[in-house]
Design a protein around this motif. Structure first.
Motif, PDB file in Angstrom:
ATOM      1  N   ALA A  30       0.904  -1.171   0.140  1.00 11.39           N
ATOM      2  CA  ALA A  30      -0.053  -0.065   0.247  1.00 11.39           C
ATOM      3  C   ALA A  30       0.855   1.313   0.078  1.00 11.39           C
ATOM      4  CB  ALA A  30      -0.918  -0.120   1.255  1.00 11.39           C
ATOM      5  N   LYS A  31       0.508   2.144  -0.554  1.00 11.58           N
ATOM      6  CA  LYS A  31       1.211   3.329  -0.745  1.00 11.58           C
ATOM      7  C   LYS A  31       0.561   4.209   0.292  1.00 11.58           C
ATOM      8  CE  LYS A  31       2.213   3.164  -5.779  1.00 11.58           C
ATOM      9  NZ  LYS A  31       2.002   3.802  -7.069  1.00 11.58           N
ATOM     10  N   VAL A  32       1.433   4.800   1.360  1.00 14.56           N
ATOM     11  CA  VAL A  32       0.630   5.394   2.442  1.00 14.56           C
ATOM     12  C   VAL A  32       1.587   6.598   2.840  1.00 14.56           C
ATOM     13  CG1 VAL A  32       0.030   5.309   4.920  1.00 14.56           C
ATOM     14  CG2 VAL A  32       0.128   3.296   3.386  1.00 14.56           C
ATOM     15  N   ALA A  33       0.968   7.707   2.828  1.00 14.97           N
ATOM     16  CA  ALA A  33       1.726   8.838   3.492  1.00 14.97           C
ATOM     17  C   ALA A  33       1.483   9.079   5.068  1.00 14.97           C
ATOM     18  CB  ALA A  33       1.395  10.363   2.861  1.00 14.97           C
ATOM     19  N   VAL A  34       2.461   9.222   5.833  1.00 16.13           N
ATOM     20  CA  VAL A  34       2.149   9.430   7.320  1.00 16.13           C
ATOM     21  C   VAL A  34       2.669  10.966   7.691  1.00 16.13           C
ATOM     22  CG1 VAL A  34       2.856   8.801   9.631  1.00 16.13           C
ATOM     23  CG2 VAL A  34       2.629   7.006   7.840  1.00 16.13           C
ATOM     24  N   ILE A  35       1.708  11.652   8.095  1.00 14.16           N
ATOM     25  CA  ILE A  35       1.798  12.965   8.220  1.00 14.16           C
ATOM     26  C   ILE A  35       2.026  13.243   9.871  1.00 14.16           C
ATOM     27  CG2 ILE A  35       1.141  15.486   7.752  1.00 14.16           C
ATOM     28  CD1 ILE A  35       1.939  13.561   5.121  1.00 14.16           C
ATOM     29  N   GLY A  36       2.963  13.610  10.421  1.00 15.98           N
ATOM     30  CA  GLY A  36       3.226  13.728  11.670  1.00 15.98           C
ATOM     31  C   GLY A  36       4.114  12.489  12.280  1.00 15.98           C
TER      32      GLY A  36
ATOM     33  N   ALA B 163       4.434   4.455  11.409  1.00 12.46           N
ATOM     34  CA  ALA B 163       5.178   4.688  10.146  1.00 12.46           C
ATOM     35  C   ALA B 163       6.170   3.451  10.143  1.00 12.46           C
ATOM     36  CB  ALA B 163       5.867   5.870  10.018  1.00 12.46           C
ATOM     37  N   THR B 164       6.869   3.177  11.220  1.00 13.85           N
ATOM     38  CA  THR B 164       7.704   2.082  11.509  1.00 13.85           C
ATOM     39  C   THR B 164       6.973   0.913  11.258  1.00 13.85           C
ATOM     40  OG1 THR B 164       8.881   3.176  13.205  1.00 13.85           O
ATOM     41  CG2 THR B 164       9.247   0.951  13.092  1.00 13.85           C
ATOM     42  N   ARG B 165       5.728   0.563  11.784  1.00 14.87           N
ATOM     43  CA  ARG B 165       5.038  -0.720  11.513  1.00 14.87           C
ATOM     44  C   ARG B 165       4.691  -0.994  10.242  1.00 14.87           C
ATOM     45  NH1 ARG B 165       3.813  -5.957  13.080  1.00 14.87           N
ATOM     46  NH2 ARG B 165       1.870  -6.396  12.213  1.00 14.87           N
ATOM     47  N   LEU B 166       4.431   0.211   9.397  1.00 20.62           N
ATOM     48  CA  LEU B 166       3.820  -0.006   8.207  1.00 20.62           C
ATOM     49  C   LEU B 166       5.291  -0.097   7.209  1.00 20.62           C
ATOM     50  CD1 LEU B 166       1.529   2.866   7.782  1.00 20.62           C
ATOM     51  CD2 LEU B 166       1.025   0.258   7.905  1.00 20.62           C
ATOM     52  N   ILE B 167       6.418   0.284   7.658  1.00 16.52           N
ATOM     53  CA  ILE B 167       7.428   0.070   6.899  1.00 16.52           C
ATOM     54  C   ILE B 167       7.995  -1.460   7.018  1.00 16.52           C
ATOM     55  CG2 ILE B 167      10.338   0.530   6.709  1.00 16.52           C
ATOM     56  CD1 ILE B 167       9.297   3.386   7.865  1.00 16.52           C
ATOM     57  N   GLU B 168       7.848  -2.193   8.403  1.00 19.56           N
ATOM     58  CA  GLU B 168       8.138  -3.189   8.618  1.00 19.56           C
ATOM     59  C   GLU B 168       7.386  -4.120   7.973  1.00 19.56           C
ATOM     60  OE1 GLU B 168       8.529  -3.143  12.793  1.00 19.56           O
ATOM     61  OE2 GLU B 168      10.391  -2.412  13.065  1.00 19.56           O
ATOM     62  N   THR B 169       6.211  -3.877   7.635  1.00 20.24           N
ATOM     63  CA  THR B 169       5.325  -4.838   7.171  1.00 20.24           C
ATOM     64  C   THR B 169       5.167  -4.732   5.500  1.00 20.24           C
ATOM     65  OG1 THR B 169       3.374  -3.203   7.200  1.00 20.24           O
ATOM     66  CG2 THR B 169       3.734  -5.156   9.203  1.00 20.24           C
TER      67      THR B 169
ATOM     68  N   LEU C 108      -3.003  10.746   9.285  1.00 21.30           N
ATOM     69  CA  LEU C 108      -2.524  11.856  10.103  1.00 21.30           C
ATOM     70  C   LEU C 108      -2.347  11.331  11.532  1.00 21.30           C
ATOM     71  CD1 LEU C 108      -5.028  14.803   8.822  1.00 21.30           C
ATOM     72  CD2 LEU C 108      -2.746  13.906   7.830  1.00 21.30           C
ATOM     73  N   SER C 109      -1.233  11.686  12.116  1.00 24.36           N
ATOM     74  CA  SER C 109      -1.047  11.760  13.408  1.00 24.36           C
ATOM     75  C   SER C 109      -0.751  12.933  14.153  1.00 24.36           C
ATOM     76  CB  SER C 109      -0.007  10.595  13.604  1.00 24.36           C
ATOM     77  OG  SER C 109       0.294  10.170  15.072  1.00 24.36           O
ATOM     78  N   LEU C 110      -1.669  13.556  14.467  1.00 23.89           N
ATOM     79  CA  LEU C 110      -1.336  15.135  15.213  1.00 23.89           C
ATOM     80  C   LEU C 110      -2.017  15.435  16.545  1.00 23.89           C
ATOM     81  CD1 LEU C 110      -1.751  16.777  11.379  1.00 23.89           C
ATOM     82  CD2 LEU C 110       0.154  16.133  12.415  1.00 23.89           C
ATOM     83  N   ASN C 111      -1.772  16.422  16.975  1.00 24.89           N
ATOM     84  CA  ASN C 111      -1.990  16.771  18.310  1.00 24.89           C
ATOM     85  C   ASN C 111      -3.289  17.539  18.636  1.00 24.89           C
ATOM     86  OD1 ASN C 111      -1.113  16.069  20.820  1.00 24.89           O
ATOM     87  ND2 ASN C 111      -0.533  18.022  21.285  1.00 24.89           N
ATOM     88  N   HIS C 112      -3.700  18.046  17.712  1.00 28.23           N
ATOM     89  CA  HIS C 112      -4.859  19.075  17.927  1.00 28.23           C
ATOM     90  C   HIS C 112      -5.652  19.330  16.667  1.00 28.23           C
ATOM     91  CE1 HIS C 112      -6.841  22.530  19.073  1.00 28.23           C
ATOM     92  NE2 HIS C 112      -6.762  22.474  20.528  1.00 28.23           N
ATOM     93  N   ALA C 113      -6.965  19.893  16.934  1.00 26.63           N
ATOM     94  CA  ALA C 113      -7.838  19.749  15.656  1.00 26.63           C
ATOM     95  C   ALA C 113      -7.175  20.996  14.814  1.00 26.63           C
ATOM     96  CB  ALA C 113      -9.195  20.267  16.117  1.00 26.63           C
ATOM     97  N   ASP C 114      -6.825  22.143  15.404  1.00 27.18           N
ATOM     98  CA  ASP C 114      -6.336  23.191  14.646  1.00 27.18           C
ATOM     99  C   ASP C 114      -4.976  22.847  13.673  1.00 27.18           C
ATOM    100  OD1 ASP C 114      -8.210  24.755  15.848  1.00 27.18           O
ATOM    101  OD2 ASP C 114      -6.807  25.696  17.320  1.00 27.18           O
ATOM    102  N   ILE C 115      -4.107  21.961  14.359  1.00 30.36           N
ATOM    103  CA  ILE C 115      -2.978  21.453  13.557  1.00 30.36           C
ATOM    104  C   ILE C 115      -3.724  20.485  12.286  1.00 30.36           C
ATOM    105  CG2 ILE C 115      -0.814  20.056  13.407  1.00 30.36           C
ATOM    106  CD1 ILE C 115      -0.664  20.710  16.315  1.00 30.36           C
ATOM    107  N   VAL C 116      -4.532  19.704  12.716  1.00 28.75           N
ATOM    108  CA  VAL C 116      -5.173  18.996  11.531  1.00 28.75           C
ATOM    109  C   VAL C 116      -5.781  19.937  10.585  1.00 28.75           C
ATOM    110  CG1 VAL C 116      -7.157  17.317  10.883  1.00 28.75           C
ATOM    111  CG2 VAL C 116      -5.794  16.908  12.992  1.00 28.75           C
ATOM    112  N   ARG C 117      -6.351  20.693  10.832  1.00 27.28           N
ATOM    113  CA  ARG C 117      -7.118  21.684   9.978  1.00 27.28           C
ATOM    114  C   ARG C 117      -6.124  22.447   8.955  1.00 27.28           C
ATOM    115  NH1 ARG C 117      -9.956  24.089  13.312  1.00 27.28           N
ATOM    116  NH2 ARG C 117     -12.097  23.039  12.915  1.00 27.28           N
TER     117      ARG C 117
END
Length: 294
Positions: free
Chosen positions: A5-11, A20-26, A66-75
């Motif tokens: 799977a082609k996956v972007a991990v943001i954060g 991200a580590t788990r996805l790389i390892e799989t 997305l793995s981010l800390n707050h709704a404002d950052i997600v937005r």
């Protein structure tokens, strides 16, 4: 073998890096973006590809986590300049594994779909870094059933328990309920440790003694010995828990839901943060009960 799977991990913070580590390892094809270049470098050393912008990572991928800390950052990450929406399309799926407000989630999901036809699945998690690295996370999802099934391509590598709770925002509501249980149970474990010590019982023996009974819980089994030992090594941050509890209280206020016990636990977390312990582990609750909040 199935295609990667082609996956972007943001954060690429603590959780994002573990995901991200788990996805790389799989064997997945992982592209990473974070403002902290050192965190990105640690993941490229494991096999990820670095993106120069969120939009670049989105263009390179079919799934954007997305793995981010707050709704404002997600937005900002989704709708800001060079964000997800700039490269969004119906062929791509956004999987938000952040913990944010349910109403914010539903509003942003609609805006993304209206503007780009890119769909949104909220997938907050429980299980922390150990669960992510072992592919044993519990994920409570919100979104359309077809998108929930489509995301299984990625989530099968991360989750032991993956459940659709309802439309966009329902996953985030379920995460608030999860955090309610966790916060109240952490406080209960801390108080139980003190009571056992006062009664001359070794608190480390309690989890085995109560295993399988009505008082049993994974939090008691995992954390009672840690709290008893005053082991403050990090497994999570108090200020992150307070962020979720503040969202929980705001949601309860909006829906006129009484939460008297939760309210007390929220204020204990606020006290810990006021004492400068926000970046520390939940075991710091023992300092308050010991009368040593420093």
């Amino acid at each position: 073998m199935s295609q990667a799977a082609k996956v972007a991990v943001i954060g690429a913070g603590i959780m994002g890096s573990a995901i991200a580590t788990r996805l790389i390892e799989t064997g997945q094809a992982v592209t990473v973006f974070d403002l902290d270049k050192a965190k990105v470098a640690a993941l490229t050393a494991k096999g990820a590809v670095s993106a120069e912008s969120v939009a670049e990572g989105t263009r390179a991928s079919d799934f954007v986590i997305l793995s981010l800390n707050h709704a404002d950052i997600v937005r900002a990450v989704v709708f800001g300049e060079g964000g997800v929406a700039a490269a969004g399309s119906s062929e791509k799926l956004l999987i938000d594994m952040s913990s944010i407000d349910p109403a914010d989630t539903a509003q942003m999901a609609k805006k993304l779909a209206d503007g780009t036809d890119m769909k949104w699945l909220d997938c907050p998690l429980s299980g922390g870094v150990p669960g992510a690295l072992a592919g044993r996370l519990t994920v409570m999802a919100g979104g359309e059933p077809a998108n929930f099934e489509r995301a299984r391509t990625v989530m099968q590598h991360l989750c032991a328990n993956y459940t659709l709770m309802g439309p966009c925002g329902a996953g985030q509501t379920t995460k608030l309920i999860n955090q309610l249980f966790c916060a109240v149970l952490f406080q209960a474990v801390a108080e139980a440790v003190k009571l056992a010590e006062a009664g001359g019982v070794d608190p480390r023996t309690i989890p085995a003694a109560l295993k399988g009974g009505r008082a049993d819980s994974s939090i008691m089994q995992e954390f009672m010995a840690k709290f008893a030992a005053r082991d403050y090594s990090p497994t999570g941050r108090i200020d992150n828990m307070l962020k979720d509890l503040d969202s929980l209280q705001a949601f309860a206020l909006k829906t006129k839901t009484p939460l008297p016990m939760t309210g007390q636990v929220v204020e204990i977390h606020r006290l810990l943060c006021a004492a400068g312990l926000g970046s520390k582990d939940s075991a710091e609750m023992m300092r308050l009960l010991d009368g040593k909040p420093d």
